[in-house]
Scaffold this active site. Structure first.
Site, PDB file in Angstrom:
ATOM      1  N   ASP A 152      39.878  68.664  51.676  1.00 41.14           N
ATOM      2  CA  ASP A 152      39.061  67.645  51.003  1.00 41.14           C
ATOM      3  C   ASP A 152      39.369  67.445  49.513  1.00 41.14           C
ATOM      4  O   ASP A 152      38.985  66.443  48.940  1.00 41.14           O
ATOM      5  CB  ASP A 152      37.571  67.998  51.142  1.00 41.14           C
ATOM      6  CG  ASP A 152      37.129  68.094  52.599  1.00 41.14           C
ATOM      7  OD1 ASP A 152      37.808  67.506  53.460  1.00 41.14           O
ATOM      8  OD2 ASP A 152      36.123  68.766  52.867  1.00 41.14           O
ATOM      9  N   GLY A 195      36.892  64.173  54.500  1.00 39.86           N
ATOM     10  CA  GLY A 195      36.673  64.444  53.091  1.00 39.86           C
ATOM     11  C   GLY A 195      35.255  64.899  52.790  1.00 39.86           C
ATOM     12  O   GLY A 195      34.912  65.171  51.649  1.00 39.86           O
TER      13      GLY A 195
HETATM   14  O1  F6P Z   1      36.000  70.417  54.974  1.00 37.93           O
HETATM   15  C1  F6P Z   1      37.025  70.017  55.811  1.00 37.93           C
HETATM   16  C2  F6P Z   1      36.554  69.056  56.857  1.00 37.93           C
HETATM   17  O2  F6P Z   1      37.654  68.679  57.657  1.00 37.93           O
HETATM   18  C3  F6P Z   1      35.821  67.815  56.325  1.00 37.93           C
HETATM   19  O3  F6P Z   1      36.699  66.852  55.839  1.00 37.93           O
HETATM   20  C4  F6P Z   1      35.039  67.401  57.541  1.00 37.93           C
HETATM   21  O4  F6P Z   1      33.877  66.702  57.158  1.00 37.93           O
HETATM   22  C5  F6P Z   1      34.688  68.707  58.190  1.00 37.93           C
HETATM   23  O5  F6P Z   1      35.596  69.680  57.692  1.00 37.93           O
HETATM   24  C6  F6P Z   1      34.764  68.712  59.696  1.00 37.93           C
HETATM   25  O6  F6P Z   1      34.302  69.950  60.135  1.00 37.93           O
HETATM   26  P1  F6P Z   1      34.468  70.486  61.628  1.00 37.93           P
HETATM   27  O7  F6P Z   1      35.892  70.939  61.764  1.00 37.93           O
HETATM   28  O8  F6P Z   1      33.520  71.604  61.717  1.00 37.93           O
HETATM   29  O9  F6P Z   1      34.196  69.344  62.542  1.00 37.93           O
END
Ligand code: F6P
Length: 368
Positions: A152, A195
């Site tokens: 991010d 992000g």
């Molecule tokens: O923080 C990294 C990220 O990929 C963000 O961009 C996104 O909102 C989140 O993690 C998604 O998380 P998960 O992998 O738990 O769905």
């Protein structure tokens, strides 16, 4: 021999394996024992086979591997004191008193809390007769250093987080692919990028792909954004452009805090009484976190990993917990909690709809 443990935590990011490789090898080079904690904080809480001693050859080839080979998790047990007590016990059992954590701001905040609590955790381990005072004596100080691994690029105080340029590269590749089919059909594509609360990926992807329009959380569009976007798209079409690309950050919203969804944007572009462009949505999703690290992230992971080991060895009980940043191309140590507080201040300003403040805080980060 000093025993240093390293782990990856939170969402994975390209470059994390490069970090572990650099930390393991630098620790060994400096005469220390290197340990990897598998599965993030979960491994620290469970201990046993999840804490493993690493040798030089164990990390061979890791620079060009995606994800994190030692696993990661969002661990609920570590949020509780009982979990942290168990983690402290496991560290002492392995003789570990220095920890390097690569993760996002949540994971690094947890690390700082663990360090602050360390003396009282040791006291509890003695009072509950799990260790004698003599046994804990050599472990009185816990040194912790953070490395920011996140796609991010959302942490204040560093120009780039490990993984953000890989994710940005992946987005650009995907937009290039989409552009081919968009052009063929004269279509518009609304592309949602990750992000979380930060618009860096969307903003930079917009610049790097020459998108027609973008939406980011830090700078919501004026209330007339519908007319503005349609006007710009129309102008580009008049100039002969056969494709339209609109990038929407997943955290985008309007000035009232209402989420701007890709579907809202698509409907507007497709509206029969308006532009009437055949429009599709592509949500890039976890493709952005996939694949191998680009050269810049491998370099950053390596240089910062080396610095992290040096920092953890030089830390004293008086030094504040630091993280390794990159500022104007220099690898530097910075106070961790200040960066976390600054990051939270931006999120709070966005939440309070004080977008001028959010933008000025972001600007200040880059002029620091
Ligand atoms: O923080 C990294 C990220 O990929 C963000 O961009 C996104 O909102 C989140 O993690 C998604 O998380 P998960 O992998 O738990 O769905």
């Amino acid at each position: 021999k000093k025993k240093i443990a390293m782990m990856t935590s939170g969402g994975d990011a390209q470059g994390m394996n490069g970090v572990i490789r650099a930390c393991v090898r630098t620790a060994i080079h400096m005469g220390c024992d290197a340990f990897c904690v598998y599965e993030g904080y979960e491994g620290l809480v469970q201990g046993g086979d999840l804490i493993r001693k690493m040798e030089w050859h164990d990390v061979r080839g890791w620079l060009s591997e995606g994800g994190t080979l030692i696993g990661t998790a969002r661990c609920m047990a570590f949020y509780e004191r009982a979990g942290r007590l168990q983690a402290a016990k496991n560290m002492i059992l392995h003789g570990i008193d220095a920890l390097i954590i690569c993760g996002g701001d949540g994971s690094l905040t947890g690390a700082d809390k663990f360090r602050a609590e360390w003396p009282s955790l040791l006291e509890e381990l003695v009072s509950t007769k799990q260790f004698t005072r003599e046994q804990i004596e050599p472990h009185k100080h816990l040194n912790i250093v953070g490395l920011v691994g996140s796609i991010d690029n959302d942490l204040s105080g560093t120009d780039a987080t490990i993984g953000c340029y890989s994710a940005l590269t992946r987005i650009c590749e995907m937009v290039d692919y989409i552009e081919a089919t968009a052009s063929s059909h004269s279509r518009a594509f609304v592309i949602e990028v990750m992000g979380r609360h930060c618009g860096w990926l969307a903003l930079m992807a917009g610049v790097a792909t020459g998108a027609d329009f973008i939406f980011i959380p830090e700078k919501p569009r004026e209330d007339n954004w519908r007319e503005e976007m349609c006007g710009i798209v129309q102008k580009h079409r008049t100039l002969g452009k056969r494709k339209t690309i609109v990038i929407v950050a997943e955290g985008a919203h309007d000035r009232e805090g209402q989420k701007i969804t890709p579907e809202m944007v698509r409907e507007l572009l497709a509206d029969k009484s308006g532009l009437a462009i055949d429009s599709r949505i592509t949500t890039l999703g976890h493709v952005q976190r996939g694949g191998v690290a680009v050269a810049y992230d491998r370099m950053l992971a390596t240089l910062q990993g080396v610095e992290a080991v040096k920092a953890v060895l030089e830390a004293t009980p008086e030094t504040e917990t630091c993280f390794i940043a990159v500022t104007e191309n220099k690898i530097v140590r910075k106070p961790l909690m200040k960066a976390v507080e600054d990051t939270k201040a931006v999120a709070a300003a966005i939440e309070a709809h004080d977008f001028d403040k959010a933008m000025s805080l972001r600007d200040a980060e880059f002029s620091d």
